[in-house]
Design a protein around this motif. Sequence first.
Motif, PDB file in Angstrom:
ATOM      1  N   LEU A   1       0.828  -1.199   0.000  1.00 36.68           N
ATOM      2  CA  LEU A   1       0.000   0.000   0.000  1.00 36.68           C
ATOM      3  C   LEU A   1       0.866   1.255   0.000  1.00 36.68           C
ATOM      4  O   LEU A   1       1.834   1.356   0.752  1.00 36.68           O
ATOM      5  CB  LEU A   1      -0.903   0.005   1.241  1.00 36.68           C
ATOM      6  N   ALA A   2       0.504   2.228  -0.844  1.00 36.61           N
ATOM      7  CA  ALA A   2       1.211   3.511  -0.884  1.00 36.61           C
ATOM      8  C   ALA A   2       0.188   4.635  -0.817  1.00 36.61           C
ATOM      9  O   ALA A   2      -0.646   4.767  -1.705  1.00 36.61           O
ATOM     10  CB  ALA A   2       2.043   3.625  -2.155  1.00 36.61           C
TER      11      ALA A   2
ATOM     12  N   ASP B   1       2.094  11.263   0.438  1.00 35.33           N
ATOM     13  CA  ASP B   1       2.591  12.001   1.591  1.00 35.33           C
ATOM     14  C   ASP B   1       1.678  13.178   1.913  1.00 35.33           C
ATOM     15  O   ASP B   1       1.092  13.794   1.020  1.00 35.33           O
ATOM     16  CB  ASP B   1       4.000  12.524   1.321  1.00 35.33           C
TER      17      ASP B   1
ATOM     18  N   ASP C   1      -0.327  -7.800   7.100  1.00 30.92           N
ATOM     19  CA  ASP C   1      -0.903  -6.771   6.235  1.00 30.92           C
ATOM     20  C   ASP C   1      -1.634  -5.705   7.039  1.00 30.92           C
ATOM     21  O   ASP C   1      -1.610  -4.523   6.698  1.00 30.92           O
ATOM     22  CB  ASP C   1      -1.845  -7.405   5.219  1.00 30.92           C
TER      23      ASP C   1
ATOM     24  N   ALA D   1       0.889  -3.373   8.324  1.00 25.43           N
ATOM     25  CA  ALA D   1       1.440  -2.577   7.226  1.00 25.43           C
ATOM     26  C   ALA D   1       0.497  -1.438   6.852  1.00 25.43           C
ATOM     27  O   ALA D   1       0.934  -0.308   6.578  1.00 25.43           O
ATOM     28  CB  ALA D   1       1.708  -3.469   6.012  1.00 25.43           C
ATOM     29  N   VAL D   2      -0.811  -1.708   6.836  1.00 24.20           N
ATOM     30  CA  VAL D   2      -1.796  -0.673   6.491  1.00 24.20           C
ATOM     31  C   VAL D   2      -1.797   0.427   7.549  1.00 24.20           C
ATOM     32  O   VAL D   2      -1.781   1.620   7.223  1.00 24.20           O
ATOM     33  CB  VAL D   2      -3.197  -1.299   6.335  1.00 24.20           C
TER      34      VAL D   2
ATOM     35  N   ASP E   1       0.589   1.201   9.657  1.00 21.08           N
ATOM     36  CA  ASP E   1       1.872   1.913   9.644  1.00 21.08           C
ATOM     37  C   ASP E   1       1.979   2.862   8.453  1.00 21.08           C
ATOM     38  O   ASP E   1       2.532   3.967   8.576  1.00 21.08           O
ATOM     39  CB  ASP E   1       3.025   0.906   9.621  1.00 21.08           C
ATOM     40  N   GLU E   2       1.451   2.457   7.287  1.00 18.48           N
ATOM     41  CA  GLU E   2       1.482   3.345   6.124  1.00 18.48           C
ATOM     42  C   GLU E   2       0.568   4.550   6.335  1.00 18.48           C
ATOM     43  O   GLU E   2       0.920   5.674   5.967  1.00 18.48           O
ATOM     44  CB  GLU E   2       1.080   2.579   4.861  1.00 18.48           C
TER      45      GLU E   2
ATOM     46  N   ARG F   1       2.401   6.830   8.591  1.00 14.20           N
ATOM     47  CA  ARG F   1       3.522   7.495   7.921  1.00 14.20           C
ATOM     48  C   ARG F   1       3.050   8.676   7.084  1.00 14.20           C
ATOM     49  O   ARG F   1       3.678   9.740   7.060  1.00 14.20           O
ATOM     50  CB  ARG F   1       4.245   6.498   7.005  1.00 14.20           C
ATOM     51  N   ALA F   2       1.922   8.499   6.382  1.00 14.20           N
ATOM     52  CA  ALA F   2       1.536   9.461   5.348  1.00 14.20           C
ATOM     53  C   ALA F   2       0.540  10.517   5.803  1.00 14.20           C
ATOM     54  O   ALA F   2       0.481  11.588   5.188  1.00 14.20           O
ATOM     55  CB  ALA F   2       0.950   8.704   4.151  1.00 14.20           C
TER      56      ALA F   2
END
Length: 338
Positions: free
Chosen positions: A155-156, A159, A177, A180-181, A183-184, A187-188
């Motif tokens: 996933l991206a 920013d 997963d 990861a979702v 954390d992304e 992050r963004a």
Amino acid sequence: MHAPEYAPTGENLRAALADLLDGLPPKQAAQAVERLIANYRGRTPTDAPVLRDRSDVVAYAAYRMPATFEAVRSALEAFRDRLPEWEPASHVDVGGGTGAASWAVAAAWPSGERRTTVLDWAEPALALGAELARGASSAALRAAHWRRQAIGGGLAIPDDTDLVTVSYVLGELTETDRNAVVDEAARAARTVVLIEPGTPDGYLRIRHARDRLIAAGFRIVAPCPHSAECPIEVGADWCHFSARVSRSSLHRQVKGGSLPYEDEKFSYVAAVRGLDVPAAPARVVRKPQIRKGQVLLDLCTPADALTRETVTKRHGPLYRAARDTDWGDEWPPADADD
């Protein structure tokens, strides 16, 4: 929580869903919903969506979108109560499917210009979501981007996205997963709102995600009145809330009920980074118990504890406020002394 504040968007969505069901035989729609309920949530690998075609998506959207919309709308209402002057200029709806959370964001901020992107792995869901959005009263919804994207480690999110929502998605993912979702998103995004079913397992997923957001530097805005460890003993109880949903004829057919509404139970967390948030009051975490001359309120407090407060007639205006207080509200309300 109180009745929807922005009814026009909800009515717009219900009308759009009703139009979709025209031409789909009721028995076929009910059978599709029953099959999807049995195997959709929690056991679907991200590379093999269960929503196989348009009839599947229409039936499931007509059945689930109103409930998802009301749950997300309720979470966003609590968020807006804490940050009434803030408004997102960009929104990414992760695993958004047909876009229920994006409709809820449009209801929460109906007049704003906003870049909306819906990410999902199911192409039929995205196609139907785009079709529904074309008839929305919200300009942000009509201009939304609908993009196919695996929801997990790849996933991206752009920013500096103002708001990321992830609703009824974490339970479909593996733990890797899921992390990861979250954390992304951390992050963004400047703000993150996560919603899951109001079950013990749904609460645990929200609790784990909450811990990850705090570790990433986020501050909890709602429902918790603090960013310390959740005071609930795991296995003894769970934190969840309720949103009232108008039942369609499809709901009544599938569930065999006669009531014109049902209550959607959900767990959620809303968190921010880099925004000034006023000090939070306590939160009502159970349905208030109204007895003769008194109201019992179960509260999660800024002191990181669960407590019960008894408000009696002797408290005057506070007692009147307590009688009008709903599950999920802040306590005391700002106008309690009026």
